[in-house]
Design an enzyme around this catalytic site. Sequence first.
Site, PDB file in Angstrom:
ATOM      1  N   THR A  29       1.139  -1.280  -0.045  1.00 24.49           N
ATOM      2  CA  THR A  29       0.064  -0.200   0.003  1.00 24.49           C
ATOM      3  C   THR A  29       0.875   1.230  -0.008  1.00 24.49           C
ATOM      4  O   THR A  29       2.235   1.121   0.915  1.00 24.49           O
ATOM      5  CB  THR A  29      -1.237   0.277   0.972  1.00 24.49           C
ATOM      6  OG1 THR A  29      -1.995   1.381   0.855  1.00 24.49           O
ATOM      7  CG2 THR A  29      -0.369   0.303   2.823  1.00 24.49           C
ATOM      8  N   CYS A  35      -2.747   8.064   7.506  1.00 21.68           N
ATOM      9  CA  CYS A  35      -3.194   6.586   7.930  1.00 21.68           C
ATOM     10  C   CYS A  35      -2.370   5.685   8.494  1.00 21.68           C
ATOM     11  O   CYS A  35      -0.775   5.453   8.513  1.00 21.68           O
ATOM     12  CB  CYS A  35      -3.812   6.090   6.231  1.00 21.68           C
ATOM     13  SG  CYS A  35      -5.523   7.714   5.291  1.00 21.68           S
ATOM     14  N   HIS A  70      -5.184  -0.179   5.009  1.00 16.87           N
ATOM     15  CA  HIS A  70      -4.823   0.752   4.555  1.00 16.87           C
ATOM     16  C   HIS A  70      -5.746   1.380   5.928  1.00 16.87           C
ATOM     17  O   HIS A  70      -6.846   1.243   4.839  1.00 16.87           O
ATOM     18  CB  HIS A  70      -4.708   1.217   3.892  1.00 16.87           C
ATOM     19  CG  HIS A  70      -4.621   2.097   3.317  1.00 16.87           C
ATOM     20  ND1 HIS A  70      -3.062   2.757   2.657  1.00 16.87           N
ATOM     21  CD2 HIS A  70      -4.419   3.353   3.596  1.00 16.87           C
ATOM     22  CE1 HIS A  70      -3.257   4.215   2.219  1.00 16.87           C
ATOM     23  NE2 HIS A  70      -4.310   5.076   3.138  1.00 16.87           N
TER      24      HIS A  70
END
Lengths: 214, 163
Positions: B26, B32, B49
Amino acid sequence: MFDDHLTHWEEDVLKEIGNIGAAHAATSLSRLLGERIDMEVPSARLLDFSEIAEEVGEDHLYVATFLEFGGDVKGSFVWLTEPFSARQLLWALFQDRTLSGSDEESSNAFSELELSALQEIGNILAGSYLSALADLTGLSLYPRVPGIVFDMGMAVVTYGLLEAGHYGEHAVVIDAHLTSRDARYGGRFFLLPDPHSFRVLYHALGVYANGRDE
Amino acid sequence: MDVMSDVIKVGIADLASARHPGRLRTAGLGSCVGVALYDRRKKIGGLAHIMLPDSRQARGPIKLAKYADTAIPELVRQMEALGALRHDVVAKLAGGAQMFEHVSSDALKIGERNVEAVRAVLHLIGIPIVAEAVGGRVGRTVELDLEDGMYYVRTAQSEAQKL
């Protein structure tokens, strides 16, 4: 407002917002650079979070200015500039290689001073964009303190999606590309209004009166 | 990182699980958090994520992968369905940065709040955190190697760090 599509009226209004805002910001940039800046017709789209990576590149690096605004309409403004373009800006503005870096290799790092200068430019551009938007709508918009990083565009744009994230997996993105005639400068503005701000924007511009029965 | 090998991409507010070989990846983690779970015996891994800490704040339909409190249990469920055993699973974390100093109070601490929420959920379900690269002011891109559970964390300015 929380629908999964934009009506034609809504899209047109948001595009017009992008058009007027980005045109003013482009004029400011053009004055700073003493060079003509061209702008593509902005787009206004509902972008799924899964499409952000395609939009700005998975881990593509930009000099990115991020600024929140409050008032009648809330949201975020992002200015993404390629590192090469950021160098060109520094050079054009300061005519000084010591500030803009003496060689191409140094384009993979920016000093605090350089970022601070670019942040100031970003602040001016955001101010132009948002004041044009305020004039157009008669609404109040207050830019907050900007931040700048040389980092992954995706990591930056995500900050502007957090509010939308509470409602769903997509956000309205008003996107405008700028380039200078000689292509030495290229950059991009994103306006990311918060979900509850659309109704205010549409009402201010009379969309619901003409476009959508509620 | 080898682009030729089998890489499963995980987007924002998304998750994936798989058994070896291959990698889960990711990109562009800012505030995040990229939560990697791995069962070393079975060589089964998962990557989420995570965008927001708490699904109770949702004002719409809940997408499980978006919130710390829903993504992690869902990831564990998927891995168990592939044959993973929960007591063999360990966690590695990356992300949760605070990239800007001057964003409003809510957004200001979102990275930190995401990390705290992830730690709390993992603690609650009894999965130990064995490595972390969290906080700071940098964006991160991560890859979990399903062969050995190595978690590669790359920033704009640095080579991949191996967790």
